[in-house]
Write a protein that holds these residues in place. Structure first.
Motif, PDB file in Angstrom:
ATOM      1  N   UNK A  65       0.859  -1.174   0.105  1.00  0.00           N
ATOM      2  CA  UNK A  65      -0.067  -0.179  -0.065  1.00  0.00           C
ATOM      3  C   UNK A  65       0.804   1.327  -0.054  1.00  0.00           C
ATOM      4  N   UNK A  66       1.787   1.197   0.873  1.00  0.00           N
ATOM      5  CA  UNK A  66       2.798   2.305   0.868  1.00  0.00           C
ATOM      6  C   UNK A  66       3.622   2.634  -0.384  1.00  0.00           C
ATOM      7  N   UNK A  67       4.185   1.586  -1.094  1.00  0.00           N
ATOM      8  CA  UNK A  67       4.843   1.941  -2.515  1.00  0.00           C
ATOM      9  C   UNK A  67       3.682   2.271  -3.612  1.00  0.00           C
ATOM     10  N   UNK A  68       2.566   1.554  -3.426  1.00  0.00           N
ATOM     11  CA  UNK A  68       1.471   1.952  -4.499  1.00  0.00           C
ATOM     12  C   UNK A  68       1.121   3.494  -4.244  1.00  0.00           C
ATOM     13  N   UNK A  69       0.918   4.094  -3.195  1.00  0.00           N
ATOM     14  CA  UNK A  69       0.655   5.324  -2.957  1.00  0.00           C
ATOM     15  C   UNK A  69       1.633   6.446  -3.175  1.00  0.00           C
TER      16      UNK A  69
END
Length: 238
Positions: A65-69
Motif C-alpha cells: 500500500x505504501x509503495x503504490x500510494x
C-alpha cells in the motif's frame, strides 16, 4: 468513549473506541503493520531511505500500500507509513466488530464512525491554527484524513505550507498525497492539485499562512477551539 495512547518506537498514536476489545484490536493491527514495515527495511534499507517512488519485490499488504500510494504521488514510500499503519489498525477494529474507531497516528487519521465527528486543524503559526475543524458525518467505510506540514513536526518537507489535509478512503494515498502537495503548493502555484482527478482523493484543504486553498469535496468546516493537549505528536518515521 475510550481514549488510549499507543507508543512503539517511532509510532505515537491515539486510539478512540467504545469497547476495550476494539482498542486491543487496533494495537494488534498497528503492530502487525509496523513489524511488516520493519522487516522490509531490514531486508531492503533503500525502502526507508529513498525520497522517490520505489516498489520492492513481493511486498506485504502494508508495504505494498505504501509503495503504490507513494508511486502515484511521486514521493518515497515512507511518506505513507503513518497512514498505512493507522489504516491497518482501524481495519482490525472493524474486523473485531467496531462501528466506531479512530486512530490518530501523528496527524494521519483513519476512522470509521457511526456518529458525527469533529476533527480540529492545527496549522503551526497560521492565525487559523486551532480555530477551525472539519465536521464529519457518520462514515460507514474507513476514511483517511492525513495532514502534512512544512512548519510543524519532525517529518521531512520541502514546502512552505502550514498544513495540507487530504481526504481519501485510501488512507495510505491520503498520507502520500498530503506530503506531495505540501512539498509543492504555494499561494501562487497550486498546479500540484491538477494531478488529483482520478487518484481517489476526495478533497484537500491547504493552509499557507492565512491563505486557505480548497480542492474537491470537503466536509463542512466550522469554527472551533482546538485543545492542543489532544494533538498526537509523532516522531520522524525513518
Amino acid at each position: 468513549m475510550i481514549r488510549e495512547h499507543f507508543e512503539f518506537r517511532q509510532t505515537i498514536a491515539t486510539i478512540l473506541a467504545d469497547d476495550p476489545r476494539h482498542i486491543a484490536a487496533a494495537r494488534s493491527g498497528m503492530m502487525a503493520a509496523r513489524q511488516e514495515v520493519e522487516r522490509q527495511i531490514t531486508l531492503d534499507p533503500y525502502f526507508s531511505a529513498t525520497l522517490e517512488p520505489y516498489t520492492p519485490e513481493n511486498p506485504g499488504r502494508a508495504v505494498g500500500r505504501m509503495a503504490r500510494a507513494a508511486g502515484e504521488a511521486g514521493v518515497g514510500p515512507m511518506a505513507a507509513v503513518a497512514g498505512a499503519i493507522a489504516w491497518a489498525g482501524v481495519e482490525a477494529m472493524v474486523e473485531a466488530g467496531a462501528s466506531f474507531g479512530l486512530i490518530d497516528n501523528g496527524g494521519d487519521i483513519a476512522l470509521v464512525s457511526d456518529r458525527e465527528v469533529k476533527i480540529g486543524v492545527f496549522a503551526g503559526g497560521s492565525s487559523l491554527s486551532g480555530r477551525i475543524a472539519f465536521l464529519l458525518p457518520p462514515e460507514e467505510e474507513i476514511l483517511g484524513i492525513c495532514t502534512s506540514s512544512a512548519t510543524v513536526g519532525p517529518s521531512i518537507s520541502f514546502g512552505i505550507a502550514d498544513a495540507v489535509t487530504v481526504f481519501s478512503p485510501d488512507v495510505a494515498a491520503a498520507d502520500a498525497w498530503a506530503t506531495a502537495i505540501c512539498n509543492r503548493i504555494t499561494t501562487d502555484d497550486t498546479s500540484v492539485l491538477d494531478a488529483l482527478p482520478g487518484t481517489g482523493i476526495q478533497g484537500v484543504l491547504a493552509i499557507v499562512g492565512d491563505v486557505v486553498i480548497r480542492w474537491g469535496d470537503l466536509p463542512r468546516i466550522v469554527q472551533a477551539k482546538v485543545d492542543e493537549r489532544l494533538i498526537t505528536a509523532g516522531r520522524s518515521p525513518v
